[in-house]
Design a protein around this motif. Structure first.
Motif, PDB file in Angstrom:
ATOM      1  N   SER A 190     -45.144 -54.166  22.726  1.00 46.31           N
ATOM      2  CA  SER A 190     -46.060 -55.174  22.195  1.00 46.31           C
ATOM      3  C   SER A 190     -45.293 -56.411  21.732  1.00 46.31           C
ATOM      4  N   VAL A 191     -45.875 -57.571  21.962  1.00 48.06           N
ATOM      5  CA  VAL A 191     -45.269 -58.841  21.558  1.00 48.06           C
ATOM      6  C   VAL A 191     -46.345 -59.678  20.886  1.00 48.06           C
ATOM      7  N   LEU A 192     -46.103 -60.067  19.635  1.00 47.86           N
ATOM      8  CA  LEU A 192     -47.107 -60.817  18.895  1.00 47.86           C
ATOM      9  C   LEU A 192     -46.496 -62.033  18.225  1.00 47.86           C
ATOM     10  N   ALA A 193     -47.213 -63.150  18.293  1.00 45.75           N
ATOM     11  CA  ALA A 193     -46.791 -64.342  17.556  1.00 45.75           C
ATOM     12  C   ALA A 193     -46.876 -64.028  16.060  1.00 45.75           C
ATOM     13  N   PRO A 194     -46.031 -64.651  15.221  1.00 44.74           N
ATOM     14  CA  PRO A 194     -46.038 -64.362  13.779  1.00 44.74           C
ATOM     15  C   PRO A 194     -47.409 -64.509  13.131  1.00 44.74           C
ATOM     16  N   SER A 195     -48.156 -65.545  13.483  1.00 42.73           N
ATOM     17  CA  SER A 195     -49.476 -65.736  12.883  1.00 42.73           C
ATOM     18  C   SER A 195     -50.433 -64.624  13.281  1.00 42.73           C
ATOM     19  N   VAL A 196     -50.272 -64.106  14.496  1.00 45.85           N
ATOM     20  CA  VAL A 196     -51.115 -63.008  14.974  1.00 45.85           C
ATOM     21  C   VAL A 196     -50.803 -61.743  14.188  1.00 45.85           C
ATOM     22  N   THR A 197     -49.532 -61.491  13.937  1.00 49.47           N
ATOM     23  CA  THR A 197     -49.135 -60.331  13.144  1.00 49.47           C
ATOM     24  C   THR A 197     -49.762 -60.390  11.758  1.00 49.47           C
ATOM     25  N   GLN A 198     -49.797 -61.572  11.163  1.00 47.34           N
ATOM     26  CA  GLN A 198     -50.405 -61.732   9.840  1.00 47.34           C
ATOM     27  C   GLN A 198     -51.882 -61.378   9.875  1.00 47.34           C
ATOM     28  N   HIS A 199     -52.588 -61.798  10.929  1.00 51.14           N
ATOM     29  CA  HIS A 199     -54.010 -61.468  11.046  1.00 51.14           C
ATOM     30  C   HIS A 199     -54.209 -59.959  11.119  1.00 51.14           C
ATOM     31  N   LEU A 200     -53.404 -59.296  11.937  1.00 50.63           N
ATOM     32  CA  LEU A 200     -53.540 -57.859  12.118  1.00 50.63           C
ATOM     33  C   LEU A 200     -53.202 -57.109  10.830  1.00 50.63           C
ATOM     34  N   GLY A 232     -49.883 -57.992  24.275  1.00 46.84           N
ATOM     35  CA  GLY A 232     -49.242 -59.023  23.475  1.00 46.84           C
ATOM     36  C   GLY A 232     -50.112 -60.251  23.334  1.00 46.84           C
ATOM     37  N   TYR A 233     -49.760 -61.106  22.377  1.00 44.56           N
ATOM     38  CA  TYR A 233     -50.557 -62.301  22.099  1.00 44.56           C
ATOM     39  C   TYR A 233     -49.594 -63.395  21.630  1.00 44.56           C
ATOM     40  N   LEU A 234     -49.428 -64.414  22.470  1.00 45.53           N
ATOM     41  CA  LEU A 234     -48.542 -65.537  22.154  1.00 45.53           C
ATOM     42  C   LEU A 234     -49.317 -66.847  22.169  1.00 45.53           C
ATOM     43  N   LEU A 235     -48.769 -67.834  21.511  1.00 48.92           N
ATOM     44  CA  LEU A 235     -49.367 -69.169  21.507  1.00 48.92           C
ATOM     45  C   LEU A 235     -48.633 -70.067  22.490  1.00 48.92           C
ATOM     46  N   LYS A 236     -49.324 -71.076  22.978  1.00 45.04           N
ATOM     47  CA  LYS A 236     -48.754 -71.928  24.016  1.00 45.04           C
ATOM     48  C   LYS A 236     -47.647 -72.850  23.531  1.00 45.04           C
ATOM     49  N   ASP A 237     -47.402 -72.848  22.215  1.00 50.16           N
ATOM     50  CA  ASP A 237     -46.266 -73.638  21.729  1.00 50.16           C
ATOM     51  C   ASP A 237     -44.981 -72.803  21.696  1.00 50.16           C
ATOM     52  N   ALA A 238     -45.034 -71.588  22.259  1.00 48.78           N
ATOM     53  CA  ALA A 238     -43.836 -70.739  22.316  1.00 48.78           C
ATOM     54  C   ALA A 238     -42.771 -71.399  23.185  1.00 48.78           C
ATOM     55  N   LEU A 239     -41.526 -71.223  22.812  1.00 50.94           N
ATOM     56  CA  LEU A 239     -40.427 -71.771  23.596  1.00 50.94           C
ATOM     57  C   LEU A 239     -40.261 -70.972  24.895  1.00 50.94           C
ATOM     58  N   PRO A 240     -39.736 -71.607  25.948  1.00 48.49           N
ATOM     59  CA  PRO A 240     -39.569 -70.910  27.233  1.00 48.49           C
ATOM     60  C   PRO A 240     -38.797 -69.596  27.113  1.00 48.49           C
ATOM     61  N   ASP A 241     -37.708 -69.599  26.363  1.00 50.90           N
ATOM     62  CA  ASP A 241     -36.923 -68.375  26.211  1.00 50.90           C
ATOM     63  C   ASP A 241     -37.741 -67.279  25.537  1.00 50.90           C
ATOM     64  N   GLU A 242     -38.544 -67.675  24.556  1.00 51.98           N
ATOM     65  CA  GLU A 242     -39.395 -66.718  23.856  1.00 51.98           C
ATOM     66  C   GLU A 242     -40.433 -66.117  24.803  1.00 51.98           C
ATOM     67  N   LEU A 243     -40.989 -66.974  25.657  1.00 52.77           N
ATOM     68  CA  LEU A 243     -41.977 -66.522  26.624  1.00 52.77           C
ATOM     69  C   LEU A 243     -41.364 -65.548  27.626  1.00 52.77           C
ATOM     70  N   MET A 244     -40.168 -65.855  28.092  1.00 50.74           N
ATOM     71  CA  MET A 244     -39.502 -64.966  29.049  1.00 50.74           C
ATOM     72  C   MET A 244     -39.188 -63.610  28.432  1.00 50.74           C
ATOM     73  N   ARG A 245     -38.727 -63.628  27.180  1.00 52.46           N
ATOM     74  CA  ARG A 245     -38.467 -62.362  26.492  1.00 52.46           C
ATOM     75  C   ARG A 245     -39.756 -61.558  26.333  1.00 52.46           C
ATOM     76  N   ALA A 246     -40.850 -62.270  26.073  1.00 53.26           N
ATOM     77  CA  ALA A 246     -42.134 -61.594  25.897  1.00 53.26           C
ATOM     78  C   ALA A 246     -42.600 -60.938  27.193  1.00 53.26           C
ATOM     79  N   VAL A 247     -42.421 -61.619  28.308  1.00 54.15           N
ATOM     80  CA  VAL A 247     -42.818 -61.067  29.605  1.00 54.15           C
ATOM     81  C   VAL A 247     -41.992 -59.817  29.908  1.00 54.15           C
ATOM     82  N   ARG A 248     -40.711 -59.881  29.641  1.00 58.06           N
ATOM     83  CA  ARG A 248     -39.846 -58.707  29.881  1.00 58.06           C
ATOM     84  C   ARG A 248     -40.253 -57.539  28.984  1.00 58.06           C
ATOM     85  N   ALA A 249     -40.553 -57.846  27.722  1.00 51.68           N
ATOM     86  CA  ALA A 249     -40.959 -56.797  26.792  1.00 51.68           C
ATOM     87  C   ALA A 249     -42.285 -56.178  27.222  1.00 51.68           C
TER      88      ALA A 249
END
Length: 206
Positions: free
Chosen positions: A123-133, A100-117
């Motif tokens: 896979s967990v990707l920030a929206p901008s990362v998905t656009q790049h891919l 996965g690839y997240l940005l540091k401006d992610a909200l705490p709840d979003e980060l926790m969901r990402a860790v669980r996933a």
């Protein structure tokens, strides 16, 4: 219980992440590391399930550490957490094995969901990362250099100027510039130095 390792070269960031997970019942921060090399050792010794990995760190960066963990057979899932989301940052991290690839401006709840996933192998990707891919997949010939482009890149890696490369290949200097721009686009870089570095990383150069 998900065993989480935090790898970041900034103590304040590590402390903030540790505090964010302090009251989460199903996630425990088992350790911290200040660079990629230390992160590899901690991930192996602490049997981490998920590694929150910064991208740019001294000694060893996050991409190199992620690839090393995969090569060493670690079962830890690497979740990149960084401030950088350019294509030249994202693609190498995913290719190295990050789940996965997240940005540091992610909200705490979003980060926790990402860790669980990530712990579940999702896979967990920030929206901008998905656009790049998506852009990389849709781009014709993305990441694949022609024989001529490889020749140009090799000459650049050998220190040849555009004029010298053109003379060697018996083509115009304008053609060299065009080939270089195609190389930059395909490798997701912006300049000669980055193209050469990416070429060696992808084993396109000798």
């Amino acid at each position: 219980m998900i065993r989480l390792l935090v790898v970041d070269d900034h103590p304040i960031v590590r402390g903030g992440l540790r505090d964010s997970f302090a009251d989460v019942e199903d996630i425990v921060v088992v350790g911290e590391a200040g660079d990629g090399a230390e992160g590899i050792d901690r991930a192996m010794s602490l049997a981490a399930d998920v590694v929150l990995m910064d991208l740019r760190m001294p000694e060893m960066d996050g991409v190199t550490a992620t690839a090393a963990l995969r090569e060493q057979g670690s079962s830890a899932r690497v979740l990149i957490l960084t401030t950088f989301d350019s294509e030249s940052d994202v693609l190498p991290a995913i290719e190295a094995g990050a789940i996965g690839y997240l940005l540091k401006d992610a909200l705490p709840d979003e980060l926790m969901r990402a860790v669980r996933a990530a712990a579940r192998g999702e896979s967990v990707l920030a929206p901008s990362v998905t656009q790049h891919l998506m852009g990389q997949v849709r781009r014709p010939g993305a990441g694949t250099l022609t024989d001529r482009e490889r020749q140009v890149l090799q000459l650049v890696a050998n220190g040849r100027s555009n004029r010298e490369a053109a003379a060697t290949l018996f083509i115009g200097e304008a053609s060299i510039k065009t080939h270089l721009q195609h190389i930059y686009d395909k490798l997701g870089v912006r300049d000669r130095a980055a193209a050469v570095a990416e070429g060696y990383r992808r084993r396109l150069l000798t």
